[in-house]
Scaffold this active site. Structure first.
Site, PDB file in Angstrom:
ATOM      1  N   GLY A   1       4.705 -10.253  -5.856  1.00 40.34           N
ATOM      2  CA  GLY A   1       4.993 -11.594  -5.396  1.00 40.34           C
ATOM      3  C   GLY A   1       4.662 -12.158  -4.199  1.00 40.34           C
ATOM      4  O   GLY A   1       3.445 -11.338  -3.583  1.00 40.34           O
ATOM      5  N   SER A   2       5.438 -12.985  -3.665  1.00 35.77           N
ATOM      6  CA  SER A   2       4.686 -13.460  -2.276  1.00 35.77           C
ATOM      7  C   SER A   2       5.011 -12.599  -1.221  1.00 35.77           C
ATOM      8  O   SER A   2       5.720 -11.759  -1.139  1.00 35.77           O
ATOM      9  CB  SER A   2       5.420 -14.849  -1.966  1.00 35.77           C
ATOM     10  N   ARG A   3       4.337 -12.880  -0.048  1.00 36.43           N
ATOM     11  CA  ARG A   3       4.338 -12.187   1.037  1.00 36.43           C
ATOM     12  C   ARG A   3       5.754 -12.265   1.808  1.00 36.43           C
ATOM     13  O   ARG A   3       6.252 -11.144   2.339  1.00 36.43           O
ATOM     14  CB  ARG A   3       3.455 -12.400   2.139  1.00 36.43           C
ATOM     15  N   ARG A   4       6.175 -13.419   1.601  1.00 36.01           N
ATOM     16  CA  ARG A   4       7.777 -13.823   2.206  1.00 36.01           C
ATOM     17  C   ARG A   4       8.605 -12.992   1.529  1.00 36.01           C
ATOM     18  O   ARG A   4       9.434 -12.161   2.181  1.00 36.01           O
ATOM     19  CB  ARG A   4       8.017 -15.191   2.256  1.00 36.01           C
TER      20      ARG A   4
ATOM     21  N   GLY B   1       8.117 -10.030  -0.377  1.00 35.88           N
ATOM     22  CA  GLY B   1       7.764  -8.806  -0.346  1.00 35.88           C
ATOM     23  C   GLY B   1       8.522  -8.363   0.959  1.00 35.88           C
ATOM     24  O   GLY B   1       9.032  -7.212   1.031  1.00 35.88           O
TER      25      GLY B   1
ATOM     26  N   GLU C   1       3.062  -5.502  -3.889  1.00 35.54           N
ATOM     27  CA  GLU C   1       1.769  -6.141  -4.086  1.00 35.54           C
ATOM     28  C   GLU C   1       1.923  -7.564  -3.664  1.00 35.54           C
ATOM     29  O   GLU C   1       2.730  -8.450  -4.213  1.00 35.54           O
ATOM     30  CB  GLU C   1       1.258  -6.175  -5.430  1.00 35.54           C
TER      31      GLU C   1
ATOM     32  N   CYS D   1      -3.723 -12.355  -8.333  1.00 34.75           N
ATOM     33  CA  CYS D   1      -3.397 -11.891  -6.980  1.00 34.75           C
ATOM     34  C   CYS D   1      -4.949 -11.475  -6.455  1.00 34.75           C
ATOM     35  O   CYS D   1      -5.020 -11.304  -5.456  1.00 34.75           O
ATOM     36  CB  CYS D   1      -2.757 -10.704  -6.883  1.00 34.75           C
TER      37      CYS D   1
ATOM     38  N   GLU E   1      -1.974 -17.691   2.898  1.00 35.78           N
ATOM     39  CA  GLU E   1      -1.725 -17.484   1.600  1.00 35.78           C
ATOM     40  C   GLU E   1      -1.821 -18.710   0.842  1.00 35.78           C
ATOM     41  O   GLU E   1      -0.942 -19.674   0.882  1.00 35.78           O
ATOM     42  CB  GLU E   1      -0.692 -16.682   0.950  1.00 35.78           C
TER      43      GLU E   1
END
Lengths: 519, 519
Positions: free
Chosen positions: A233-236, A238, A255, A292, A384
């Site tokens: 999912g998203s960096r935030r 994650g 990921e 992705c 992103e």
């Protein structure tokens, strides 16, 4: 309110809230309501998973393989209904995307996992006869999986690569379904539960929760009953899970975000700019850019070839308008990201705003920036942007290529269009910097194809993932993530795991009975 | 002030402070002064390592192997002087410990690493001809290694397992020598530097800094030039480095604290309590208890056999007084730990205080606790006690065994003394819980022997290490830690790394030139 799958049964959730999925094409709530579970549901699932985990220790690999095969078959038989629901919940095209590509990939992945479970190829058994020591990989324990919004089948927490990998190694899975497609997840889970019951797996092997409060999610990650976590999912999101897992030293496989740079070298640009432009435009818009491996950034030499190339890409992006995005949230995050890129110095070539004629859609967007500007704000210009958006970085002198590569973050892929022999020296310069930063080096192809192959790496250095040594796709390699290294020192045959005993039949394993020796 | 080794030269440190090693047997400072480097030294070392890292990409494996062999030979030739210095700085016995066991192990480890470098057995090359994809493990980049105090040779940051593993995969190493034996580290580094120069390795391949401020250590961990970190030492220091590394998503391999439980089952205790007691006492006192695999906890059934066993262990611990510990700090930490264990409910059987007749020494110490008390304060009763101290947990009813195992933290080893068939059921019950928590399951041996074998796991779940999938000892497995997964998709032969090209000679690798396909 829909029921959750805990300990082998569909039961009423102890819900603190509920939600409906939204049809993103119409911006309309779908009928059924799904629960946001309280800690009580999470706690029951964790206990059931721990019990299942013990029982799976003595479950035959054949039985796990049977489950995976049956599940794959149920999905094949029921593909139409599942894909129809997924199309409704995600706005992804029913055909070819869901029914012709993603569902067959999902089924194939489960079948490959079944082969791995049966052959135990993931065990990596090593026997040192002289020392009386043997090692192999073993199950790690209950795995908590957070699936993404963009692959409702192939990466779904209850049917995707993380799920198949974790199960193949004998781990129970608690799936946290993504709120953007709960109806799809429910259908998948029904088949999973039926297959698990057919195969006689312990009741807590496959469980599903549709959602929990963020703090309960973090609490589940840190709970001693959880052995490992998979997240896409998203960096935030994650990073929140990663911080929680790191605090208690728990393996988490993430990921997150990746810009997937594409380097188009001078001779290749000149010789075949037109076909590369076509491939690029098609890759950017694939799945409305919600891959992705979407090429969110490409680098090319400034000049007339580049201008022609950008015009061609822009024309194709404009001529093939994007469909609805996965959700209103994806659209608003994308608007924020494009605004951030523009503020950081990017200029718009085409697109850049939501579409007026289509609900929850964003115009296919091409941005451009000079290499100097990129280098001065490289962090912000790698923001992103999850959607059909790509940033061209135009290099005006030779040193610019290396300066850009030096400033790129870790990424899943790095693609090159480079013609031999003219582009070879420049290729080497950039490749030498990018190998360490990328999971997969690609030549003459865009990054959006991720073959399920034993040689695939769908991984890469942070922030693409949390560790550069693991892949999320490709079997048996992806199974590795959900194992621990087990070693048996001087253990007699009868107490060794089957995978080592089987090897013994061929090569005698000698447990030496010497007492402790120094060092 | 001694010089540091940066970029291939011994140079004056840009020092912010200095320190002398202490002879722990005499509590006297040794003559030479070693620098605590400023950030300037750290920064220069990082830049040199990054340059070396690029050059190592094209260095032949044979050249790296040559370095390791030459270095091993220099150590063999100069073993007497090095071990003499190590004995002076650490109070570890010159013979047999340092010269007969630890030095040969160190030399052997370097030679095994040379074999791995030459054969590239760590590469794990995987080729999918049909898909045109190949993957292998590749170097990760500059590795920062923090060595421990307890193995001045076999785990030294510039000669031990982390060093040999990192170098074998083509990574430059910045060694941070442990302040308790800087003179030993200097001698080792001189031979390493000479061997690296002989072998023609890039100048920044092997570097040494004797110390830096804690904040500069953390800054080095987070610096983008650092690719991975190896650490062996206390949980407190390890957790500080781990937090820093986790924040920036950097791989860190930690070997921290472990109680290494030994389970002595009823029939085994009754049948061979006397020989087990002897093995246990010997294991507890090995290296004055300063082994990461020291059995700091053992579990046995309460009763007359246990009382006899404890008397026997105590008698042997008392009859063989411990030598000086590695440092005054080790002694004071040990005092604190024993005090914490007593406060948490442990009772003293023997020892428990510093020795009056020997400098920096602690009496061999046996503590005991009932299983109920242990279960009520299991966290505090697993306090790290680095020294000759062990806690007996006495189980008074059958359920106690499982309750104890459930409360144990992750550990490097779990040892069992269990006689077939009488103890088999209980063995299974405990083993089923302990497999997930331990890196190595041992039968009929104490945990203090760690053979350098490809099948060894010197690792285990947190807090023993930071990840349950990696080992710090045993080649080629330990090399894995300092690699990343590299994938080549549709890359033509001339641009593939040698390890894949060599495979091509045997099996044709076909790069397919199809353009991107969905999913």
């Amino acid at each position: 309110m829909e029921q959750v799958l805990i300990d082998g049964s569909w039961v009423s959730a102890n819900a603190v809230d509920g939600y409906q999925a939204i049809n993103p094409r119409l911006d309309e709530a779908l009928e059924r309501e799904f629960p946001v579970s309280s800690w009580d549901d999470c706690d029951r699932a964790l206990s059931a998973a721990l019990r299942a985990s013990s029982r799976l220790e003595t479950t035959e690999p054949e039985q796990i393989a049977n489950f995976l095969v049956r599940y794959a078959n149920y999905l094949s038989e029921n593909a139409a209904v599942i894909c129809q629901t997924a199309a409704e919940e995600t706005a992804l095209p029913l055909s070819p995307r869901l029914i012709d590509v993603e569902m067959p990939r999902t089924v194939d992945q489960l079948l490959q996992a079944a082969d791995c479970a049966r052959s135990e190829s993931w065990r990596q058994t090593t026997i040192d006869h002289d020392a009386g020591i043997a090692s192999c990989r073993g199950s790690v324990g209950p795995v908590l999986i957070f699936g993404p919004n963009n692959f409702p089948l192939a990466f779904n927490a209850i049917s995707g690569s993380d799920f198949a990998s974790a199960i193949a190694a004998g781990n129970p899975v608690i799936a946290r379904g993504h709120p953007s497609h709960p109806g799809t997840t429910k259908l998948l889970a029904e088949h999973a539960a039926r297959a698990a019951s057919d195969a006689g797996l312990p009741s807590g092997t496959v469980q599903l929760i549709y959602g929990m409060c963020p703090e309960d999610g973090l609490r589940m990650v840190q709970d001693p009953r959880t052995a490992a976590i998979g997240f896409t999912g998203s960096r935030r999101a994650g990073m929140m899970l990663k911080t929680a897992a790191d605090e208690v030293g728990k393996p988490i496989y993430l990921e997150m975000s990746s810009v997937n740079p594409v380097f188009i070298l001078p001779t290749a640009l000149n010789a075949r700019g037109s076909s590369i432009a076509e491939a690029l435009a098609s890759s950017i818009t694939m799945g409305a850019g919600q891959f992705c491996t979407c090429p969110n950034l490409f680098v090319l030499p400034a000049g007339s070839d580049a201008e022609r190339f950008l015009r061609s890409v822009a024309a194709q992006l404009t001529a093939n308008p994007s469909g609805s995005l996965l959700s209103k949230q994806v659209l608003s995050h994308l608007q924020e990201s494009v605004a951030a890129l523009l503020t950081a110095g990017a200029e718009s070539v085409c697109g850049g705003v939501p579409m007026s004629e289509t609900v929850n859609a964003f115009e296919n967007t091409l941005l451009r920036v000079a290499s100097d500007t990129f280098c001065a704000a490289a962090g912000r210009l790698q923001t992103e942007a999850f959607g059909p958006v790509s940033l061209a970085v135009l290099v005006s002198d030779h040193s610019g290529w290396q300066q850009i590569a030096q400033r790129l973050d870790g990424t899943l892929t790095a693609s090159f269009y480079a013609d031999a022999p003219e582009d070879d020296d420049l290729y080497s310069e950039i490749y030498n910097l990018m190998r360490r930063k990328s999971g997969r080096i690609i030549n003459d192809k865009m990054p959006t194809g991720v073959t399920v192959s034993p040689a695939m790496n769908h991984g890469g250095p942070f922030p693409a993932t949390g560790h550069p040594g693991f892949t999320a796709v490709g079997l048996p390699a992806a199974i590795q993530r959900f194992t621990k290294l087990d070693c048996y020192d001087n253990v007699p045959t009868a107490r060794l795991p089957q995978c080592i005993r089987h090897r013994r039949d061929h090569e005698p394993y000698t447990a030496d009975s010497s007492e402790c020796s120094e060092v």
